[in-house]
Design an enzyme around this catalytic site. Structure first.
Site, short mmCIF file in Angstrom:
data_model
loop_
_atom_site.label_atom_id
_atom_site.label_comp_id
_atom_site.label_asym_id
_atom_site.label_seq_id
_atom_site.Cartn_x
_atom_site.Cartn_y
_atom_site.Cartn_z
N HIS A 145 5.12 -1.48 -1.52
CA HIS A 145 4.33 -1.47 -0.89
C HIS A 145 3.08 -1.30 -1.26
O HIS A 145 2.89 -0.42 -2.25
CB HIS A 145 4.65 -0.41 0.31
CG HIS A 145 5.88 -0.82 1.25
ND1 HIS A 145 5.68 -1.93 2.16
CD2 HIS A 145 7.13 -0.16 1.28
CE1 HIS A 145 6.72 -2.04 2.72
NE2 HIS A 145 7.77 -1.08 2.14
N LYS A 589 4.25 7.10 12.75
CA LYS A 589 2.96 6.58 13.16
C LYS A 589 2.89 6.51 14.75
O LYS A 589 2.18 6.74 15.58
CB LYS A 589 2.68 5.34 12.46
CG LYS A 589 1.26 4.74 12.95
CD LYS A 589 1.27 3.29 12.44
CE LYS A 589 1.95 2.53 13.11
NZ LYS A 589 1.63 1.02 12.96
#
Length: 932
Positions: A145, A589
């Site tokens: 990532h 999130k």
């Protein structure tokens, strides 16, 4: 600055590196730049001596007066200091652990001795332990990532400095040799200064593959064999040499990867890239085996006149006649009197044949007719075991248990594939592919069906040959690519062995049909099928539950899936049980850290209970990131904080971004990390061999309520506060992070989409950290605890008891303390001033700052601490040590953001402020020691 008594040596090492860096900088920088650098360091250091430091207007003025090139140099100096500081802390940490071993006789917390002695003291006999060891598997999964800000070149330079620092710690190095070593260290720092830490080009997937693989020859191969040796020693020490001999050391380490296999939202990860990944992994493994075979040839120089090899070994030499003819062309009698060297030379020749074919495949010229030297890793392993058994047979067990056993361990762990490559794709791609295939072959409108109809159709299509009779002309390019991946998996399993492939991970799994779709698509490549009543299945699908909503419906999805008789039959044929992946990033999130952590905790219990009730073995795959906001934190504590009874001897988890560097760049640190993780796995799996203590019902009820309160407060900010997303995009460097060449994956799922769903969780966490908000890791905790307490001292006492007794709650608040300590609301205010709507910026900042104060106060009261990280003084001092260097970087970054946004250089040459800004992102990441 406070200094712990045992830390004086570390201070001395840091002072040495600072002096050497200062010497390099003084010779490389213009005098006025060098003077400004020192002024900033001293000025910000002085500010930290004040309880309520004022806004540093004079220092900001010094920053604003610098030209772009001068800012570049200042930023690079800070960045290198952070890197050197981390090296010094790592060397010191390793030495401290060695001292702890000497003091406690290997009995330090997190050691194998600690875990095994705990089991023995709890009454676990050797026979029961054997059953536990047979089930043991510890699998880190490396991922790429976009959160690793260090270039591979920088990592290598820092590794060289690490080794020099270790050498300096040797008291036997004195006089001229010590001065020579100091000069070498100075030279290494100067080389580091002149090596660019910012990539000139955007990272390609091939670069990420190479970067991930670089950890194996540099540290992990060595770390793995040392970890096995340490486990064997601990087993003998605790349970006795006879028990250790009888049980043996389990081959419990496995490594997985997503690099080159993760195609969710990543258009550059194609079938060709995934195939290249497999070949590059295989090359890395075989190169190591060849190197070790060469060393063994130098060691095993036994003469046949002085020892008697076993009959099985001598038979294998005779069976190698054809290979020997090729290997010793022109020298047929070579090593004839040295049987082990002769055997190893033949083995090396066969490995080279494998490597030649692999290299041809990497070069794009794979010749499938070219014969392999070894048909499988198992055949190579068999030859190694023959040598070992033969050596033991003529009284050379100690030799056999040296370098030869190390190589055997590596082959058992890594095979010819090195890493079990997972493939990941988003569920919508599969639904579209199934719809196109079935429309072409059966004339069915799949997407118009409800969930029940889809499941029925998919179950029928799995065994229906007509379903595979589609017209390729009817399929879109995306569907062709999806199908090519399944055919590639089938081919590579045949070529490199079934262990080269891990699992097929389905992101955004919302329904049972999303798993059955993967099974159907796999059937088109021959991975799944039925002959009469007998099914075969060579692929495991792992549904990934990421959002709060998905976590809440995990039982519904799995129940529907397990209720499919054909799917149950496929699981039985596959033989490795069900794997379920839990995403820590998007849930945080989505609903905040409290709701995320608690929903993940509860989901694990529901998944395991449901699977056990159906008699289905199930393993959880934890999609943890590096930061607290993405499930990060110390590995040992994280494993022990899992729900009781949910760790069944196996654990699989992602290792992302900068975590790979900090854990695995040096062999000594890698040994430590593998040890504390595997020892925690042993402890967390103890329920398999003895009764376990379950969570208290009252604690669960309290946490239910606190999580609900925390999620409501978090959503009030992220969804109910006008202008919040504008604040995120303007008061953090999220847009500029996308310009930094630290990953091949786009920072957004959809370009130009400012929604919360579009921004990737990694960018979300990275940006808040850069602006010193660190909001994802703590927001909502303070208000939730305060609301539940309601001013009642008895309730506070209850929370304090929960903190002392419940690993989950303690780990949650301890990790929050780390994030709170890295935050700085005074600096966050500077970023808030970047908002185009100043009033909106102030209002949202005030909301965040108020919650920060509330969270600090409540976390300290619940943990019964007077300061953050009071229970982790080493980390607290490490952060204090960084702040005088980190804070000016943030002020520099704010200045650069303002200038770049005023004059972005659109349509013309790049803004002169862009390069120093990108460098500042790297530098702040190095200072905080985490990105995404």
């Amino acid at each position: 600055m406070q200094t712990l008594p045992h830390e004086r040596e570390l201070r001395s090492r840091i002072r040495l590196l600072s002096v050497l860096l200062g010497k390099v900088l003084k010779g490389q920088l213009e005098p006025h730049v060098y003077a400004t650098l020192n002024d900033l360091i001293q000025g910000f250091s002085a500010l930290h001596d004040q309880d309520r430091p004022p806004r540093p207007k004079r220092l900001i003025g010094r920053i604003e007066a610098l030209a772009p090139a001068e800012l570049n140099q200042i930023i690079r100096a800070f960045s290198i200091y952070f890197s050197l500081l981390s090296v010094a802390e790592e060397v010191w940490g390793l030495k401290e652990r060695q001292r702890a071993v000497q003091r406690a006789g290997r009995m330090w917390r997190g050691s194998f001795h600690d875990a095994l002695l705990g089991l023995k003291e709890q009454g676990v006999p050797a026979q029961a332990l054997a059953g536990l060891l047979d089930r043991l598997m510890y699998m880190p999964v490396i991922t790429a990532h976009p959160s690793e800000a260090k270039r591979r070149t920088i990592k290598s330079a820092l590794q060289a400095i690490f080794l020099s620092m270790q050498a300096l710690d040797d008291a036997r190095v004195r006089g001229f040799h010590r001065e020579e070593l100091r000069q070498r260290l100075t030279n290494q720092i100067q080389v580091l200064w002149k090596t660019d830490e910012v990539r000139a080009q955007r990272v390609e997937v091939r670069d990420e593959i190479a970067s991930g693989l670089s950890y194996f020859p540099s540290s992990l191969f060595q770390a793995v064999v040392r970890t096995y040796r340490n486990f064997g020693q601990a087993l003998a020490d605790v349970y006795g040499p006879e028990v250790a001999q009888r049980l043996g050391v389990p081959c419990f380490l496995r490594f997985g990867s997503w690099i080159g296999g993760d195609r969710d939202g990543h258009p550059l990860v194609t079938a060709e890239v995934t195939e290249l990944t497999w070949w590059m992994q295989a090359r890395t493994a075989l190169e190591e085996y060849l190197r070790r075979c060469d060393a063994l040839m130098d060691e095993l120089t036994y003469s046949q006149s002085l020892c008697q090899p076993s009959a099985a070994f001598l038979d294998s030499l005779e069976a190698d006649a054809l290979h020997a003819e090729q290997c010793f062309a022109g020298q047929p009698e070579r090593y004839r009197q040295e049987p082990y060297r002769r055997k190893l030379a033949i083995m090396r020749h066969r490995l080279r044949r494998n490597l030649e074919r692999i290299q041809r495949a990497i070069d794009g010229a794979d010749d499938e007719e070219m014969a392999w030297g070894y048909a499988s890793a198992q055949a190579f392993l068999h030859d190694l075991q023959l040598i070992r058994d033969s050596l033991i047979g003529h009284g050379d067990r100690s030799v056999a248990e040296g370098a030869l056993t190390d190589l055997i361990r590596l082959v058992e762990t890594f095979g010819f594939h090195l890493l079990r490559l997972d493939v990941r794709q988003e569920s919508g791609r599969h639904s579209q592919a199934v719809a196109e295939v079935l429309a072409s072959s059966l004339g069915v409108g799949y997407l118009t069906l409800d969930e029940g109809q889809r499941l029925t159709l998919l179950a029928t299509a799995l065994a229906n040959p007509a379903a595979a009779l589609y017209d390729p002309a009817d399929l879109s390019d995306d569907t062709h690519e999806t199908l090519r991946v399944f055919h590639l998996i089938a081919r590579m399993r045949r070529v490199l062995g079934p262990e080269c492939f891990g699992r097929y991970v389905i992101s955004m799994t919302h329904a049972a049909s999303h798993v059955m779709e993967v099974m159907f698509l796999a059937s088109l490549a021959g991975l799944v099928g039925r002959a009469g009543a007998a099914w075969h299945c060579h692929i495991g699908a792992s549904p990934l539950f990421e959002t709060i909503e998905d976590l809440n419906r995990v039982e519904q999805v799995l129940t529907q899936l397990y209720d499919q008789p054909d799917y149950r039959a496929l699981l039985a044929a596959y033989g490795e049980g069900q794997e379920v992946m839990l995403g820590y990033s998007d849930s945080c999130k989505d609903g905040g850290i409290l709701a995320s952590a608690w929903n993940l905790y509860e989901a694990q219990k529901r998944i395991l209970a449901l699977s056990q009730a159906r008699g289905i073995p199930c393993r959880l795959f934890h999609g943890r990131g590096g930061t607290v906001g993405r499930g990060g934190g110390p590995t040992h504590e994280a494993i022990l904080a899992q729900p009781p009874g949910t760790v069944h001897g196996q654990i699989k988890f992602t290792e992302q971004g900068e975590v790979l560097f900090y854990k695995y760049n040096n062999a000594e640190t890698a040994v430590y990390e593998l040890t504390v993780g595997a020892s925690a796995l042993l402890k967390a799996s103890a329920h398999l061999v003895r009764p376990s203590v379950q969570d208290r019902r009252d604690y669960l009820g309290i946490m239910d309520e606190i999580a609900r309160l925390g999620e409501r407060h978090y959503r009030r900010l992220t969804e109910g506060t006008p202008g919040f997303l504008d604040y995120f995009y303007e008061a953090t460097p999220i847009r500029e992070i996308a310009l930094l060449n630290i990953g091949s994956r786009p920072s957004h799922r959809k370009r130009q989409d400012r929604s919360l769903k579009s921004v990737r969780a990694i960018g979300w966490v990275f940006a808040w950290a850069q602006s010193r908000h660190t909001l994802p890791a703590w927001y909502g905790i303070g208000t939730a605890i305060e609301a539940w307490r309601a001013g009642d001292p008895a309730r506070l006492a209850k929370l304090q008891r929960m903190y002392r007794e419940w690993p989950f709650f303690r780990t949650l608040l301890s990790n929050a303390q780390m994030a709170l300590a890295k935050a700085d609301m005074a600096i966050a205010r500077e970023y808030a001033a970047l908002c185009e709507d100043e009033r909106m910026g102030r209002e949202i900042y005030d909301i965040i700052a108020a919650e920060y104060r509330t969270t600090c106060r409540n976390v300290l009261e619940v943990s019964d601490s007077s300061t953050l990280l009071e229970e982790n003084p080493d980390l607290a001092i490490s952060l204090l040590r960084r702040r005088p260097y980190l804070d000016p970087l943030n002020y520099i970054q704010v200045t650069l953001l303002a200038r770049l946004r005023r004059d972005p250089g659109d349509g013309g040459p790049p803004s002169p402020w862009l390069e120093p800004l990108l460098r500042s992102i790297n530098a702040v990441a190095a200072g905080l020691r985490n990105t995404g």
